[in-house]
Motif scaffolding. Structure first.
Motif, PDB file in Angstrom:
ATOM      1  N   ALA A 126       0.863  -1.256   0.362  1.00 12.82           N
ATOM      2  CA  ALA A 126      -0.170  -0.094   0.482  1.00 12.82           C
ATOM      3  C   ALA A 126       0.895   1.312   0.197  1.00 12.82           C
ATOM      4  CB  ALA A 126      -0.768  -0.023   1.287  1.00 12.82           C
ATOM      5  N   ASP A 127      -0.056   2.573  -0.645  1.00  9.47           N
ATOM      6  CA  ASP A 127       1.213   3.206  -0.374  1.00  9.47           C
ATOM      7  C   ASP A 127       0.818   4.611   0.465  1.00  9.47           C
ATOM      8  OD1 ASP A 127       2.328   5.386  -1.506  1.00  9.47           O
ATOM      9  OD2 ASP A 127       0.770   6.853  -2.780  1.00  9.47           O
ATOM     10  N   VAL A 128       1.895   3.911   1.026  1.00 11.98           N
ATOM     11  CA  VAL A 128       1.989   5.467   3.053  1.00 11.98           C
ATOM     12  C   VAL A 128       1.070   6.812   2.663  1.00 11.98           C
ATOM     13  CG1 VAL A 128       4.070   6.179   2.785  1.00 11.98           C
ATOM     14  CG2 VAL A 128       3.116   5.695   4.623  1.00 11.98           C
ATOM     15  N   LYS A 129       1.781   7.087   1.583  1.00  8.05           N
ATOM     16  CA  LYS A 129       1.255   9.108   1.208  1.00  8.05           C
ATOM     17  C   LYS A 129      -0.106   8.955   1.783  1.00  8.05           C
ATOM     18  CE  LYS A 129       6.113  10.554  -0.810  1.00  8.05           C
ATOM     19  NZ  LYS A 129       6.229  10.837  -2.097  1.00  8.05           N
ATOM     20  N   ARG A 130      -1.323   7.823   1.729  1.00 11.12           N
ATOM     21  CA  ARG A 130      -2.407   7.812   1.640  1.00 11.12           C
ATOM     22  C   ARG A 130      -2.794   8.393   2.512  1.00 11.12           C
ATOM     23  NH1 ARG A 130      -4.583   2.726  -0.670  1.00 11.12           N
ATOM     24  NH2 ARG A 130      -6.361   3.442   0.601  1.00 11.12           N
ATOM     25  N   PHE A 131      -1.993   7.847   3.637  1.00 13.46           N
ATOM     26  CA  PHE A 131      -2.058   8.129   5.032  1.00 13.46           C
ATOM     27  C   PHE A 131      -1.939   8.927   5.801  1.00 13.46           C
ATOM     28  CE2 PHE A 131      -1.370   3.530   4.557  1.00 13.46           C
ATOM     29  CZ  PHE A 131      -2.731   2.714   3.724  1.00 13.46           C
ATOM     30  N   VAL A 132      -1.281   9.993   4.904  1.00 13.08           N
ATOM     31  CA  VAL A 132      -0.578  10.681   5.434  1.00 13.08           C
ATOM     32  C   VAL A 132      -1.508  12.276   5.355  1.00 13.08           C
ATOM     33  CG1 VAL A 132       1.184  13.276   4.750  1.00 13.08           C
ATOM     34  CG2 VAL A 132       2.272  10.768   4.709  1.00 13.08           C
ATOM     35  N   ARG A 133      -1.067  12.796   6.750  1.00 14.98           N
ATOM     36  CA  ARG A 133      -2.579  13.904   6.916  1.00 14.98           C
ATOM     37  C   ARG A 133      -2.082  14.813   6.718  1.00 14.98           C
ATOM     38  NH1 ARG A 133      -6.710  11.128  10.418  1.00 14.98           N
ATOM     39  NH2 ARG A 133      -6.714   8.857   9.891  1.00 14.98           N
ATOM     40  N   PRO A 134      -2.489  16.179   6.509  1.00 14.85           N
ATOM     41  CA  PRO A 134      -1.681  17.708   6.918  1.00 14.85           C
ATOM     42  C   PRO A 134      -1.827  17.859   7.935  1.00 14.85           C
ATOM     43  CG  PRO A 134      -4.320  18.165   5.107  1.00 14.85           C
ATOM     44  CD  PRO A 134      -4.471  16.154   6.547  1.00 14.85           C
TER      45      PRO A 134
END
Length: 276
Positions: A126-134
């Motif tokens: 899974a692409d971890v950047k999908r879980f990054v929040r502002p």
């Protein structure tokens, strides 16, 4: 049976408290604190209630830089590293939220929740950047009471503190702010870490009151001593000859100690400066 009317003493205390809001008798915050102490001594307010009121009043005197976790102590997840390193960091720290960076704290890409990374266990691709929040950024000078309102209105739990040049200088959580009011909040992940008892912040040091005098002397090469206490907070309290309150200052053997946080029982955090 009708209840007994309040005693003249109690009535006088309530009148003095009420007068604080009409500028009739109390001239400053110290006067108000003294009246509240008197009310506490007559059991009109509970000791814990008094401690929280006092903590809430002191919050407006503090800035983000006074209570932040300094940059050197911030635990971040580097997205350029292997995901196994992220999991190891989460397990070792026990935190629920982390700054997400690429390389170091000079390149913050957002915030990430530990629970979101559990999805990588089921799907390592899974692409971890999908879980990054502002990420939220605040200046070092931001008043803590304003920060608390910001946390509440935005439903945020963490903010990164930046200096005048825009570099990350620390991190602050809503728990750090609430502890100023209600006292220390401990959980099952809290561990005793003496390496964080004394933390340098520019030209001063943030020193936990429970730091032993021995550790303080070893760190600073000083020769402080007290016949009755083992901690630096105990030494300062002994010199004051009363439980110090936030904002009080003491000079001792080449050091200036300012009480940054305290409750009615003890000092909790000190700001220490060397004197020329």
């Amino acid at each position: 049976m009708p209840s007994e009317p309040p005693s003249p003493k109690s009535k006088n205390i309530f009148n003095r408290i009420a007068s604080a809001f009409h500028n009739e008798e109390l001239s400053d915050r110290d006067d108000l604190i003294e009246v509240l102490k008197e009310a506490k001594s007559h059991n009109l307010i509970a000791a814990d209630t008094f401690s929280m009121i006092e903590g809430a009043l002191s919050v407006s005197d503090l800035r983000a830089s006074d209570i932040m976790v300094p940059r050197s102590q911030v635990q971040a997840l580097d997205l350029l590293e292997d995901s196994s390193e992220w999991i190891r960091t989460i397990i070792e720290c026990g935190h629920s939220r982390f700054p997400a960076v690429e390389g170091d704290l000079d390149n913050v890409v957002g915030m990430i929740h530990a629970k979101d990374l559990l999805r990588l266990v089921l799907n390592p691709e899974a692409d971890v950047k999908r879980f990054v929040r502002p990420a939220r950024f605040i200046p070092e000078s931001q008043p803590v009471n304003v920060l608390l309102k910001d946390f509440k209105s935005t439903r945020s739990h963490m903010a990164l503190v930046i200096d005048e040049f825009g570099s990350v200088s620390g991190l602050i959580t809503i728990e750090d702010v609430l502890e100023l009011i209600v006292g220390d909040i401990s959980d099952e992940f809290d561990r005793e870490d003496k390496s964080q008892n004394i933390v340098q912040e520019g030209t001063h040091w943030r020193v936990k009151a429970l730091t032993t005098i021995e550790q303080f002397n070893e760190y600073f090469g000083s020769d402080l001593e007290d016949d009755y206490c083992d901690t630096i907070g105990g030494l300062v309290t002994d010199r004051f000859e009363h439980v110090p309150q936030a904002g009080e200052v003491l000079e001792e053997k080449g050091f200036r100690f300012k009480i940054a946080r305290a409750d009615e029982r003890q000092a909790q955090l000190l700001i220490v400066e060397r004197l020329d």
